[in-house]
Structures are given as structure tokens and as C-alpha cells.
Design a protein around this motif. Structure first.
Motif, PDB file in Angstrom:
ATOM      1  N   ARG A 110     -49.001 -94.908 -53.873  1.00 56.14           N
ATOM      2  CA  ARG A 110     -48.074 -94.952 -55.004  1.00 56.14           C
ATOM      3  C   ARG A 110     -47.130 -93.765 -54.920  1.00 56.14           C
ATOM      4  NH1 ARG A 110     -53.116 -95.941 -56.654  1.00 56.14           N
ATOM      5  NH2 ARG A 110     -53.458 -93.807 -57.435  1.00 56.14           N
ATOM      6  N   ASP A 111     -45.906 -93.971 -55.388  1.00 53.56           N
ATOM      7  CA  ASP A 111     -44.941 -92.868 -55.345  1.00 53.56           C
ATOM      8  C   ASP A 111     -45.109 -91.969 -56.563  1.00 53.56           C
ATOM      9  OD1 ASP A 111     -43.764 -94.133 -57.494  1.00 53.56           O
ATOM     10  OD2 ASP A 111     -42.037 -94.892 -56.370  1.00 53.56           O
ATOM     11  N   GLU A 112     -44.211 -91.015 -56.723  1.00 54.20           N
ATOM     12  CA  GLU A 112     -44.335 -90.055 -57.820  1.00 54.20           C
ATOM     13  C   GLU A 112     -44.181 -90.701 -59.191  1.00 54.20           C
ATOM     14  OE1 GLU A 112     -40.064 -89.770 -56.223  1.00 54.20           O
ATOM     15  OE2 GLU A 112     -42.114 -90.083 -55.472  1.00 54.20           O
ATOM     16  N   ASN A 113     -43.644 -91.940 -59.245  1.00 51.55           N
ATOM     17  CA  ASN A 113     -43.489 -92.664 -60.506  1.00 51.55           C
ATOM     18  C   ASN A 113     -44.603 -93.693 -60.717  1.00 51.55           C
ATOM     19  OD1 ASN A 113     -40.991 -91.355 -61.191  1.00 51.55           O
ATOM     20  ND2 ASN A 113     -40.014 -92.618 -59.619  1.00 51.55           N
ATOM     21  N   THR A 114     -45.665 -93.590 -59.931  1.00 49.76           N
ATOM     22  CA  THR A 114     -46.836 -94.468 -59.950  1.00 49.76           C
ATOM     23  C   THR A 114     -46.512 -95.898 -59.539  1.00 49.76           C
ATOM     24  OG1 THR A 114     -46.766 -95.202 -62.269  1.00 49.76           O
ATOM     25  CG2 THR A 114     -47.809 -93.062 -61.832  1.00 49.76           C
ATOM     26  N   LEU A 115     -45.406 -96.107 -58.817  1.00 48.51           N
ATOM     27  CA  LEU A 115     -45.071 -97.445 -58.313  1.00 48.51           C
ATOM     28  C   LEU A 115     -45.781 -97.665 -56.979  1.00 48.51           C
ATOM     29  CD1 LEU A 115     -41.206 -97.511 -58.971  1.00 48.51           C
ATOM     30  CD2 LEU A 115     -43.046 -98.272 -60.492  1.00 48.51           C
ATOM     31  N   PHE A 116     -46.304 -98.883 -56.795  1.00 53.12           N
ATOM     32  CA  PHE A 116     -46.948 -99.203 -55.524  1.00 53.12           C
ATOM     33  C   PHE A 116     -45.897 -99.284 -54.406  1.00 53.12           C
ATOM     34  CE2 PHE A 116     -50.258-101.167 -58.313  1.00 53.12           C
ATOM     35  CZ  PHE A 116     -51.325-100.395 -57.873  1.00 53.12           C
ATOM     36  N   VAL A 117     -46.133 -98.575 -53.313  1.00 54.77           N
ATOM     37  CA  VAL A 117     -45.252 -98.675 -52.140  1.00 54.77           C
ATOM     38  C   VAL A 117     -45.995 -99.272 -50.950  1.00 54.77           C
ATOM     39  CG1 VAL A 117     -43.773 -96.773 -52.868  1.00 54.77           C
ATOM     40  CG2 VAL A 117     -45.789 -96.288 -51.468  1.00 54.77           C
ATOM     41  N   TYR A 118     -47.327 -99.305 -51.049  1.00 57.81           N
ATOM     42  CA  TYR A 118     -48.105 -99.958 -49.995  1.00 57.81           C
ATOM     43  C   TYR A 118     -49.460-100.391 -50.575  1.00 57.81           C
ATOM     44  CZ  TYR A 118     -50.967-100.881 -45.927  1.00 57.81           C
ATOM     45  OH  TYR A 118     -51.804-101.507 -45.022  1.00 57.81           O
ATOM     46  N   GLU A 149     -51.829 -85.957 -63.425  1.00 58.03           N
ATOM     47  CA  GLU A 149     -51.648 -84.509 -63.548  1.00 58.03           C
ATOM     48  C   GLU A 149     -52.478 -83.757 -62.507  1.00 58.03           C
ATOM     49  OE1 GLU A 149     -49.410 -82.978 -65.440  1.00 58.03           O
ATOM     50  OE2 GLU A 149     -48.769 -85.030 -65.911  1.00 58.03           O
ATOM     51  N   LYS A 150     -53.660 -84.269 -62.229  1.00 55.97           N
ATOM     52  CA  LYS A 150     -54.506 -83.639 -61.208  1.00 55.97           C
ATOM     53  C   LYS A 150     -53.893 -83.794 -59.820  1.00 55.97           C
ATOM     54  CE  LYS A 150     -58.904 -84.059 -63.660  1.00 55.97           C
ATOM     55  NZ  LYS A 150     -60.282 -84.596 -63.633  1.00 55.97           N
ATOM     56  N   ARG A 151     -53.301 -84.967 -59.579  1.00 53.87           N
ATOM     57  CA  ARG A 151     -52.647 -85.194 -58.281  1.00 53.87           C
ATOM     58  C   ARG A 151     -51.491 -84.210 -58.085  1.00 53.87           C
ATOM     59  NH1 ARG A 151     -56.210 -86.633 -58.310  1.00 53.87           N
ATOM     60  NH2 ARG A 151     -56.823 -88.714 -58.835  1.00 53.87           N
ATOM     61  N   LYS A 152     -50.722 -84.001 -59.148  1.00 53.43           N
ATOM     62  CA  LYS A 152     -49.582 -83.094 -59.058  1.00 53.43           C
ATOM     63  C   LYS A 152     -50.027 -81.669 -58.760  1.00 53.43           C
ATOM     64  CE  LYS A 152     -46.520 -85.721 -62.125  1.00 53.43           C
ATOM     65  NZ  LYS A 152     -45.801 -85.733 -63.429  1.00 53.43           N
ATOM     66  N   ARG A 153     -51.283 -81.348 -59.161  1.00 53.98           N
ATOM     67  CA  ARG A 153     -51.805 -80.014 -58.873  1.00 53.98           C
ATOM     68  C   ARG A 153     -52.497 -79.953 -57.509  1.00 53.98           C
ATOM     69  NH1 ARG A 153     -53.978 -80.508 -64.132  1.00 53.98           N
ATOM     70  NH2 ARG A 153     -56.094 -80.259 -63.310  1.00 53.98           N
ATOM     71  N   GLY A 154     -52.421 -81.090 -56.778  1.00 53.47           N
ATOM     72  CA  GLY A 154     -52.992 -81.122 -55.432  1.00 53.47           C
ATOM     73  C   GLY A 154     -54.474 -81.400 -55.377  1.00 53.47           C
ATOM     74  N   LEU A 155     -55.041 -81.956 -56.448  1.00 51.86           N
ATOM     75  CA  LEU A 155     -56.482 -82.178 -56.496  1.00 51.86           C
ATOM     76  C   LEU A 155     -56.860 -83.569 -56.009  1.00 51.86           C
ATOM     77  CD1 LEU A 155     -57.262 -80.624 -60.007  1.00 51.86           C
ATOM     78  CD2 LEU A 155     -57.524 -79.554 -57.757  1.00 51.86           C
ATOM     79  N   PRO A 215     -53.537 -86.557 -53.303  1.00 50.41           N
ATOM     80  CA  PRO A 215     -52.084 -86.450 -53.492  1.00 50.41           C
ATOM     81  C   PRO A 215     -51.330 -86.487 -52.162  1.00 50.41           C
ATOM     82  CG  PRO A 215     -53.077 -84.285 -53.597  1.00 50.41           C
ATOM     83  CD  PRO A 215     -54.209 -85.248 -53.394  1.00 50.41           C
ATOM     84  N   LEU A 216     -50.028 -86.748 -52.271  1.00 45.44           N
ATOM     85  CA  LEU A 216     -49.130 -86.710 -51.112  1.00 45.44           C
ATOM     86  C   LEU A 216     -47.977 -85.768 -51.436  1.00 45.44           C
ATOM     87  CD1 LEU A 216     -48.978 -90.517 -50.205  1.00 45.44           C
ATOM     88  CD2 LEU A 216     -50.131 -88.715 -48.904  1.00 45.44           C
ATOM     89  N   PHE A 217     -47.684 -84.831 -50.539  1.00 48.19           N
ATOM     90  CA  PHE A 217     -46.587 -83.890 -50.703  1.00 48.19           C
ATOM     91  C   PHE A 217     -45.693 -83.958 -49.467  1.00 48.19           C
ATOM     92  CE2 PHE A 217     -49.988 -82.221 -53.315  1.00 48.19           C
ATOM     93  CZ  PHE A 217     -49.340 -81.859 -54.485  1.00 48.19           C
ATOM     94  N   ASP A 218     -44.383 -83.725 -49.655  1.00 55.32           N
ATOM     95  CA  ASP A 218     -43.479 -83.714 -48.502  1.00 55.32           C
ATOM     96  C   ASP A 218     -43.488 -82.332 -47.840  1.00 55.32           C
ATOM     97  OD1 ASP A 218     -41.942 -82.035 -50.082  1.00 55.32           O
ATOM     98  OD2 ASP A 218     -40.475 -83.588 -50.632  1.00 55.32           O
ATOM     99  N   ASP A 219     -42.639 -82.153 -46.824  1.00 56.52           N
ATOM    100  CA  ASP A 219     -42.620 -80.898 -46.070  1.00 56.52           C
ATOM    101  C   ASP A 219     -42.223 -79.693 -46.922  1.00 56.52           C
ATOM    102  OD1 ASP A 219     -43.365 -82.327 -43.889  1.00 56.52           O
ATOM    103  OD2 ASP A 219     -41.330 -82.569 -43.097  1.00 56.52           O
ATOM    104  N   ARG A 220     -41.510 -79.942 -48.026  1.00 54.22           N
ATOM    105  CA  ARG A 220     -41.097 -78.843 -48.905  1.00 54.22           C
ATOM    106  C   ARG A 220     -42.106 -78.578 -50.035  1.00 54.22           C
ATOM    107  NH1 ARG A 220     -35.353 -81.020 -50.593  1.00 54.22           N
ATOM    108  NH2 ARG A 220     -36.635 -82.901 -50.684  1.00 54.22           N
ATOM    109  N   GLY A 245     -49.365 -90.427 -54.302  1.00 57.62           N
ATOM    110  CA  GLY A 245     -50.736 -90.288 -53.847  1.00 57.62           C
ATOM    111  C   GLY A 245     -51.261 -91.594 -53.308  1.00 57.62           C
ATOM    112  N   PHE A 246     -52.407 -91.519 -52.691  1.00 60.86           N
ATOM    113  CA  PHE A 246     -53.046 -92.735 -52.196  1.00 60.86           C
ATOM    114  C   PHE A 246     -54.462 -92.795 -52.747  1.00 60.86           C
ATOM    115  CE2 PHE A 246     -54.133 -89.550 -49.037  1.00 60.86           C
ATOM    116  CZ  PHE A 246     -55.487 -89.769 -48.810  1.00 60.86           C
ATOM    117  N   GLY A 247     -55.001 -94.002 -52.792  1.00 62.81           N
ATOM    118  CA  GLY A 247     -56.344 -94.177 -53.337  1.00 62.81           C
ATOM    119  C   GLY A 247     -57.106 -95.260 -52.606  1.00 62.81           C
ATOM    120  N   VAL A 248     -58.392 -95.018 -52.445  1.00 64.75           N
ATOM    121  CA  VAL A 248     -59.303 -96.016 -51.889  1.00 64.75           C
ATOM    122  C   VAL A 248     -60.109 -96.585 -53.047  1.00 64.75           C
ATOM    123  CG1 VAL A 248     -61.219 -96.431 -50.311  1.00 64.75           C
ATOM    124  CG2 VAL A 248     -59.412 -94.815 -49.682  1.00 64.75           C
ATOM    125  N   MET A 249     -60.127 -97.914 -53.162  1.00 67.50           N
ATOM    126  CA  MET A 249     -60.731 -98.587 -54.306  1.00 67.50           C
ATOM    127  C   MET A 249     -61.983 -99.344 -53.877  1.00 67.50           C
ATOM    128  SD  MET A 249     -58.838-101.108 -57.026  1.00 67.50           S
ATOM    129  CE  MET A 249     -58.495-102.455 -55.898  1.00 67.50           C
TER     130      MET A 249
END
Length: 265
Positions: A23-31, A69-75, A99-104, A110-114
């Protein structure tokens, strides 16, 4: 090598037994992988570009926000999440998310296993239902026992107690017409036995089901219980109440009284 590596990861995601989504930063599914689609009953194109909130049980939206919020903190975390499938059935899962972060260092989603835990949850719900039924049966059994105690107590008071009292009165009348010392002594002995039996009957009646509990209420019954405990065992007890009216059902009143009684014992 990069192409081979990408192909290998694609095969892994397609064939894994757990659902996988990004999911992207707006919680939209991208894959989403095939298993994820299968678990929810949607086609891939029905999921891609839509927010996860559209498919999660509404009461779990708060969990999603907390996890975001936890994902944004890298958890990385593992948590339970409930979904609504396309056929409107509920799906219970454990999510392992990261979580997923870019090079900057910017948060990109983030991604999740269900993992499907629906069978386990259904079993847990059945166990809870059985437990509640057992509690209800235990409560009904306790109330049935209390009703029987009240009936026996009433029988002791109304029949045996009254019969003993009448016998005592007749003995008193008989004693007035007797002059023989031996007979008078025997009558006094019998009268003493009857008096003790009357006291024992009253005590047993109160122990079985104190009338004060139903006639004057829980507070009066507990106060009486404290007084009786002091008289019998010498234990000092203090009972405090605010004297405010407390309308309590008979079944609740009985249970509370029994609890206090057990605590005192």
C-alpha cells in the motif's frame, strides 16, 4: 541477474500461501498477490487503487489508523485485522506489516503478509458461546436452588415451627393442671427440648433463606449477617451503607448476598 531476481520474487509472491499486499502512503493498494485476491474474493483490478479501509470491518478502522502511525515511525508489527469479503462473509487475519521508505527516508507506504485465522476465531467464538451458556445454566441452577431453599424455609417456619409453638403452649396449659413433682420435672424437660428445637428451627430457617433478604432488602440482610457472625463467632464487623434506594432484581440480590456470605465464612 536483476531480471532473474525479479522473476524469482514474482513467482514467490504468486505461489506463497499467505496474502501479500503493498500500500502507498495514502493506504491505497498498489500490489496484491493471487492469494490475497483469493482470500478476499476480489479480482486484482477491483483492489488496486482502492484504500484498505474499503475492505476492512468498520470497527477495525481505528486499528488501521494506529498501525499507520507505527509504520510512519518505521515500526514492524503483527496485529489482528478483520475483513469483509466480496460475498459479505467475515475474514479474520493476522497481519505482519512493515514500512517502506524511499532513498531520502520519506515514508512511501508499507507491505503486509496476511494469514487467515478464521477457523481459529470461529472456534473461539463457539467456546465463548458455550462458556456463556454454562454461566447462564450455573446462574439458573443457583436460583433454582435458592427457590428450593426458600420453599423449605417456609415449610419449616409455617408447619414445623408453628406445630412446635402450639405443642409448647399445650404443655404450658398441661403443666398448670399437674401437681406430681416427677411429672412436672418431666414436662419441664420436654418443654426445654421443645424450646431448643424451636430455636434450632428458626436458626436453620434463617440459614437456608433469610426472610429479611426479601422483605427488607440486601443492605438489611448484610447488616443482619454481620450481626449474626459477631454473635456466633465473636468477629467484629462494620457494615456501612449510604441508605440510598437500590432497586435490585431478586436473582442479583441473592447472588450478591451469597458472595458476601462466602467472604465472611
Amino acid at each position: 541477474m536483476l531480471k532473474d531476481s525479479e522473476a524469482w520474487y514474482q513467482r514467490l509472491l504468486k505461489t506463497m500461501n499467505e496474502g501479500f499486499s503493498i500500500r502507498d502512503e495514502n493506504t491505497l493498494f498498489v500490489y496484491v498477490n493471487d492469494k490475497f485476491c483469493e482470500m478476499l474474493g476480489y479480482k486484482r483490478e477491483e483492489l488496486i487503487g482502492r484504500p484498505i479501509e474499503d475492505f476492512v470491518v468498520k470497527t477495525d478502522i481505528g486499528i488501521l489508523n494506529e498501525q499507520l502511525e507505527k509504520r510512519k515511525r518505521g515500526l514492524r508489527t503483527t496485529y489482528e485485522l478483520s475483513w469483509i469479503k466480496k460475498d459479505m462473509e467475515k475474514l479474520y487475519t493476522i497481519m505482519s506489516a512493515a514500512p517502506l521508505f524511499d532513498d531520502r527516508g520519506q515514508f512511501r507506504g508499507g507491505f503486509g503478509v496476511m494469514t487467515d485465522i478464521t477457523p481459529r476465531k470461529l472456534v473461539e467464538k463457539k467456546l465463548i458461546s458455550y462458556r456463556n451458556k454454562l454461566r447462564t445454566l450455573a446462574s439458573e441452577l443457583s436460583l433454582a436452588e435458592e427457590r428450593e431453599r426458600r420453599r423449605i424455609a417456609a415449610e419449616l417456619h409455617d408447619r414445623i415451627g408453628q406445630a412446635l409453638s402450639i405443642t409448647r403452649m399445650k404443655l404450658d396449659a398441661l403443666s398448670e393442671s399437674v401437681t406430681m413433682p416427677d411429672v412436672i420435672r418431666d414436662l419441664d424437660e420436654i418443654r426445654g427440648l421443645i424450646d431448643q428445637t424451636i430455636l434450632d428451627t428458626r436458626s436453620l430457617t434463617l440459614e437456608l433463606s433469610p426472610p429479611i433478604l426479601y422483605e427488607l432488602g440486601l443492605e438489611a440482610a448484610v447488616d443482619w449477617l454481620a450481626e449474626q457472625t459477631h454473635k456466633r463467632h465473636g468477629i467484629e464487623m462494620v457494615f456501612k451503607t449510604d441508605f440510598a434506594p437500590k432497586p435490585i432484581r431478586d436473582d442479583v440480590r441473592v447472588v450478591l448476598f451469597k458472595i458476601v456470605q462466602e467472604l465472611i465464612f
